[in-house]
Each structure stands twice: as C-alpha cells, then as structure tokens.
Design a protein around this motif. Structure first.
Motif, short mmCIF file in Angstrom:
data_model
loop_
_atom_site.label_atom_id
_atom_site.label_comp_id
_atom_site.label_asym_id
_atom_site.label_seq_id
_atom_site.Cartn_x
_atom_site.Cartn_y
_atom_site.Cartn_z
N GLU A 255 32.77 54.03 3.12
CA GLU A 255 32.78 53.18 4.32
C GLU A 255 33.86 53.62 5.30
OE1 GLU A 255 30.33 51.38 4.70
OE2 GLU A 255 29.60 51.12 2.66
N ILE A 256 35.00 54.08 4.79
CA ILE A 256 36.06 54.57 5.67
C ILE A 256 35.58 55.82 6.42
CG2 ILE A 256 38.42 55.49 5.76
CD1 ILE A 256 38.94 53.88 3.14
N LEU A 257 34.91 56.71 5.72
CA LEU A 257 34.35 57.89 6.36
C LEU A 257 33.34 57.48 7.43
CD1 LEU A 257 33.82 60.18 3.24
CD2 LEU A 257 35.36 60.65 5.15
N ALA A 258 32.50 56.49 7.11
CA ALA A 258 31.50 56.04 8.08
C ALA A 258 32.16 55.43 9.32
CB ALA A 258 30.56 55.03 7.42
N LEU A 259 33.21 54.66 9.12
CA LEU A 259 33.92 54.06 10.25
C LEU A 259 34.53 55.14 11.15
CD1 LEU A 259 35.66 51.07 8.46
CD2 LEU A 259 34.19 50.87 10.48
N ALA A 260 35.10 56.16 10.54
CA ALA A 260 35.68 57.25 11.33
C ALA A 260 34.59 58.02 12.08
CB ALA A 260 36.47 58.19 10.42
N CYS A 261 33.46 58.24 11.41
CA CYS A 261 32.35 58.93 12.06
C CYS A 261 31.81 58.11 13.23
CB CYS A 261 31.23 59.20 11.06
SG CYS A 261 31.59 60.54 9.89
N LEU A 262 31.72 56.80 13.05
CA LEU A 262 31.24 55.94 14.13
C LEU A 262 32.20 56.02 15.32
CD1 LEU A 262 29.15 53.79 15.00
CD2 LEU A 262 30.67 52.06 14.02
N ARG A 263 33.48 56.00 15.05
CA ARG A 263 34.48 56.05 16.12
C ARG A 263 34.40 57.35 16.91
NH1 ARG A 263 39.57 58.23 15.71
NH2 ARG A 263 39.51 58.14 13.42
N THR B 187 43.13 50.12 12.56
CA THR B 187 44.19 49.96 13.55
C THR B 187 43.89 50.77 14.82
OG1 THR B 187 45.86 49.53 11.85
CG2 THR B 187 46.66 50.29 13.98
N LEU B 188 43.19 51.87 14.66
CA LEU B 188 42.88 52.72 15.81
C LEU B 188 41.94 52.05 16.81
CD1 LEU B 188 42.38 56.15 14.01
CD2 LEU B 188 44.35 55.43 15.37
N VAL B 189 41.14 51.10 16.32
CA VAL B 189 40.14 50.49 17.22
C VAL B 189 40.33 48.98 17.38
CG1 VAL B 189 38.39 52.25 16.83
CG2 VAL B 189 38.50 50.29 15.30
N ASP B 190 41.00 48.34 16.43
CA ASP B 190 41.16 46.88 16.50
C ASP B 190 42.42 46.49 15.73
OD1 ASP B 190 40.97 44.11 16.46
OD2 ASP B 190 38.79 44.11 16.19
N GLN B 191 43.56 46.58 16.40
CA GLN B 191 44.83 46.29 15.75
C GLN B 191 44.91 44.85 15.27
OE1 GLN B 191 48.22 47.40 18.10
NE2 GLN B 191 47.52 49.51 18.43
N THR B 192 44.31 43.94 16.02
CA THR B 192 44.37 42.53 15.64
C THR B 192 43.65 42.29 14.33
OG1 THR B 192 44.47 41.87 17.96
CG2 THR B 192 43.82 40.18 16.37
N LEU B 193 42.45 42.86 14.19
CA LEU B 193 41.70 42.70 12.94
C LEU B 193 42.43 43.36 11.78
CD1 LEU B 193 39.21 41.85 11.36
CD2 LEU B 193 38.10 43.98 12.11
N ALA B 194 42.96 44.53 12.01
CA ALA B 194 43.70 45.22 10.94
C ALA B 194 44.87 44.38 10.47
CB ALA B 194 44.18 46.58 11.44
N ALA B 195 45.56 43.73 11.40
CA ALA B 195 46.69 42.89 11.04
C ALA B 195 46.25 41.66 10.25
CB ALA B 195 47.44 42.48 12.31
N ARG B 196 45.06 41.13 10.58
CA ARG B 196 44.57 39.95 9.85
C ARG B 196 44.16 40.33 8.43
NH1 ARG B 196 41.36 38.61 14.47
NH2 ARG B 196 39.47 39.01 13.23
N LEU B 197 43.58 41.54 8.26
CA LEU B 197 43.09 41.95 6.94
C LEU B 197 44.21 42.44 6.04
CD1 LEU B 197 39.83 43.87 7.93
CD2 LEU B 197 39.97 41.67 6.75
#
Length: 241
Positions: free
Chosen positions: A166-174, A225-235
């Motif tokens: 999933e991390i690879l997929a997120l990076a590919c999507l970005r 964090t690269l695309v949504d710092q707020t969400l990363a901070a919540r998780l």
C-alpha cells in the motif's frame, strides 16, 4: 521455459481460432504486449467479446486449451460481467483469456490492441483513491501489530508485506505511476524505495517482526506527510503506539 517464438506462435494461433469462432465477435491483445510488445517473460493476455452465454463458449475453449495446448491447470478470476480464465501450459507459459459480453467488448485502460471486431469506446477503470489506499494501509498496520502480540508470526508477516504494498501504491499515485500490483514501483525514486528495504522481514520472531513493522509504519507516515500533514499527524499516535 517457453521461448518468445513459442509464445508468439501460440498467441497467433489462439487469435486465429477466435476469429473462426462464430460466438466471438471481437478479440484484443491486452497487457504488456499490447503497449510495447512486452519482453522475454511476458505471458499471453487476450480479451474475447462473446455473443450469447459465456459459459458455453468458455467450456468449449477450456476443452480446447487442455486438449490442443496441453494446459495442466486453469482457474477463474471474475471481473464484473466478464471472467478471466487463466491457463498454465507445460512450458510455464500463462495464457489469460477474458470472456465478456459482446456489448461490453472494449478497453478499460490503455493496455489494449484490437485484433478484430468493433470495440466500444474506452472506459477507464477507476483507480483506487488516496483515501482507500491510506485506509488499507493503517488497517494492515493495526492487524500486523495484533498478530505480533498474538504470536501469529506468519500472519503478521503477511500484513507487513501487504502494508508495504500500500505504501508503494500511495507513492505511485502521488507521482503518477500505475498503482496496481506494484507495476509502477520500479519507476519510484530511491528516496522512496530505499527506506522500504528495512520493512522486509528476515526472521519469524517477535523482535524482527516488530522492527519491520516499525520501519513500515515510519515509511507510511513519511509518505502521508508529503501530501497531507494533518492526516499523518492524526494517524501517528495510533500507529506508533
């Protein structure tokens, strides 16, 4: 191992048989061979538009693959109204034949080359959303942690590997690369992929699984964090507990 010549000969023979089959109104090559010709290891991916019940045509073609091409096994992958019947030949060649209704014969992505018939306009299959990929990632991280605490080592390893996917997929999507089945992973820069080597599990014990999960969680949070710092901070507090 099959040769290029053997594979291409089988593909051409299958397409000729399809064109002679009155129930098949269209055929196309998909996958890597439809785009750039594939490579030495590419398998055969064909799509057939079928006039009438799919089951009768699939049964006839299954008999054909086993009798004339010596297939040693097959299995089905349903996809909406179509069915991908996947065959294994003795040479190790995989033959994927998709059977779908005639009215729906047409591309759902760029990997398509019409051989005969009149395909419907292209209708791209929806890509997974960032929300979906993120949700699956934190889901896998939580389940990996629980499995470690339950001493279910193999299951924990499975969830950690799924999280890495999933991390690879997120990076590919970005970065605008294909997200499915890590097809775009080889296009990712080293600053994305190098940290993920630490997520590989080298032994099935609590310490090693915990270490790999921690590395995967850190990589996930760095990507988010690269695309949504707020969400990363919540998780982060939940995932690093």
């Amino acid at each position: 191992m099959f040769t290029i010549e053997e594979r291409d000969s089988i593909r051409d023979r299958l397409l000729a048989l399809a064109e002679a089959d009155s129930a098949i109104i269209g055929a196309a090559v998909t996958g890597s061979q439809a785009v750039d010709g594939g490579d030495r290891w590419s398998d055969i991916d064909l799509v057939f538009g079928v006039d009438g019940p799919l089951e009768a045509t699939m049964r006839r073609w299954t008999d054909l693959l086993h009798h004339d091409f010596a297939a040693i096994h097959h299995w089905d992958l349903p996809a909406s109204s179509a069915v991908y019947r996947v065959f294994l030949l003795p040479s190790g060649l995989e033959v994927d034949l998709a059977f779908g209704p005639a009215a729906e014969f047409g591309p759902n992505g760029p990997s398509w080359r019409t051989v005969f018939g009149h395909p419907a306009p292209r209708a791209d299959a929806p890509s997974p959303s960032r929300r979906e990929l993120t949700g699956r990632a934190w889901h896998h991280a939580l389940h990996a942690r629980v499995c470690i605490r339950r001493h279910r080592w193999w299951q924990a390893e499975q969830w950690i590997s799924a999280l890495r996917g999933e991390i690879l997929a997120l990076a590919c999507l970005r970065l605008g690369h294909p997200t499915a089945y890590a097809k775009g992973a080889h296009l990712l820069p080293a600053d994305v992929t190098t940290p993920l080597t630490a997520t590989l599990v080298h032994a099935l014990n609590q310490a090693e699984l915990t270490r790999a999960l921690s590395a995967a969680t850190s990589s996930l949070l760095a990507e988010l964090t690269l695309v949504d710092q707020t969400l990363a901070a919540r998780l982060a507090p939940v995932l690093t507990d």
